[in-house]
Design an enzyme around this catalytic site. Structure first.
Site: not given
Length: 303
Positions: A249, A83
């Site tokens: 992420g 992410s």
């Protein structure tokens, strides 16, 4: 200024492997007394020792934006972005919005069929619509995966984000797939990957450089500082001398990452810190502890 001089002196010199420090005890929360110069002399080998301690693969870049000098570990190896790509996705949206002033206020339908498992914001709007601006905020602040996919639809898909990266000088990072497939990674597969050095340079360009207009840079920085997913990662290891804007992420299997711009509270040029970890032998929570330790190493060097 003393910290920056230490950094400049260190980053221009080679560090012998014999200087490596065992980091296992430190990762568990213990600290060792050392002089300020020791921090500079051991930072890169600390990163390598931390990697060994967690039995994984670990890449980090610490970039001094005032000088362009950087230190780190496995800085030019590819890692799955997970992410962290969402910071670049939002920057792509902002870049397009500079040419299309109404874009951020455009409303995008959120269908039940669009919803992914991690959709903390978009799930509440299923059957309705959201503005592009609110989708950007959701994907940065809560890492909402559905919001990310909807934004891909707005900008022209993963190829459009890669094209934006190339246009700002990043020849390495790339987006190829949608959530959640983009989180899968196999050695030698370049899809949806970056390197710590490439992402550090890109983060500098989109948050601190001139590839985006001032209002766009400020908007991106505001979203990053409001991020709700990074408190246990780099932020946990950095001291109160820094204002941290970051994007995390993970893939739920072995990867956990965090990228950040660090602003000195006392003033001065910011630093950029990017950390990418693959360590399947430890838990999700322990991976966050590793990233926090990266923050501590950086803070010891430049704080």
């Amino acid at each position: 200024m003393l910290a920056r001089r230490r950094f400049l002196q260190f980053s221009g010199a080679a560090v012998a492997s014999s200087l490596a420090l065992p980091l296992l005890a430190r990762a568990a929360g213990k600290t060792a007394a050392s002089a300020p110069t020791d921090a500079a002399l051991t930072a890169a080998t600390d990163f390598a020792a931390l990697e060994k301690a967690v039995r994984g693969r670990f890449g980090v870049t610490l970039l001094d934006t005032a000088s362009g000098r950087r230190i780190g570990h496995r800085q030019d190896e590819r890692f799955p972005m997970c992410s962290t790509f969402k910071s670049v996705l939002a920057a792509t949206v902002l870049s397009q919005a500079e040419r299309q002033p109404a874009l951020l206020d455009t409303r995008v339908p959120v269908r039940d069929a669009d919803l992914l498992s991690h959709a903390p914001v978009t799930r509440r709007h299923a059957g309705k619509d959201m503005t592009v601006r609110d989708l950007c905020r959701a994907t940065i602040i809560t890492s909402d995966n559905t919001a990310a996919n909807l934004l891909f639809g707005v900008v022209g898909g993963p190829p459009a984000v890669t094209a934006f990266l190339r246009s700002i000088g990043d020849a390495v990072s790339r987006t190829d797939r949608l959530e959640p497939e983009l989180n899968s990674f196999a050695k030698g597969d370049p899809r949806d990957t970056t390197t710590p050095a490439a992402m550090a340079a890109t983060l500098q360009r989109v948050v601190l450089g001139e590839v985006l207009q001032l209002a766009s840079r400020q908007q991106l920085a505001d979203w990053l500082i409001d991020n709700e997913t990074g408190d246990a990662c780099l932020r946990a290891g950095l001291g109160k001398l820094w204002r941290v804007r970051d994007k995390t992420g993970s893939n739920g299997e072995d990867a956990r990452n965090d990228i950040a711009v660090l602003w000195p509270v006392a003033g001065g040029a910011p630093w950029v810190l990017t950390a990418y970890l693959q360590a399947g032998a430890i838990s999700y929570e322990q991976r966050a502890t590793v990233l926090a330790q990266v923050g501590r190493i950086a803070d010891r060097l430049i704080g």
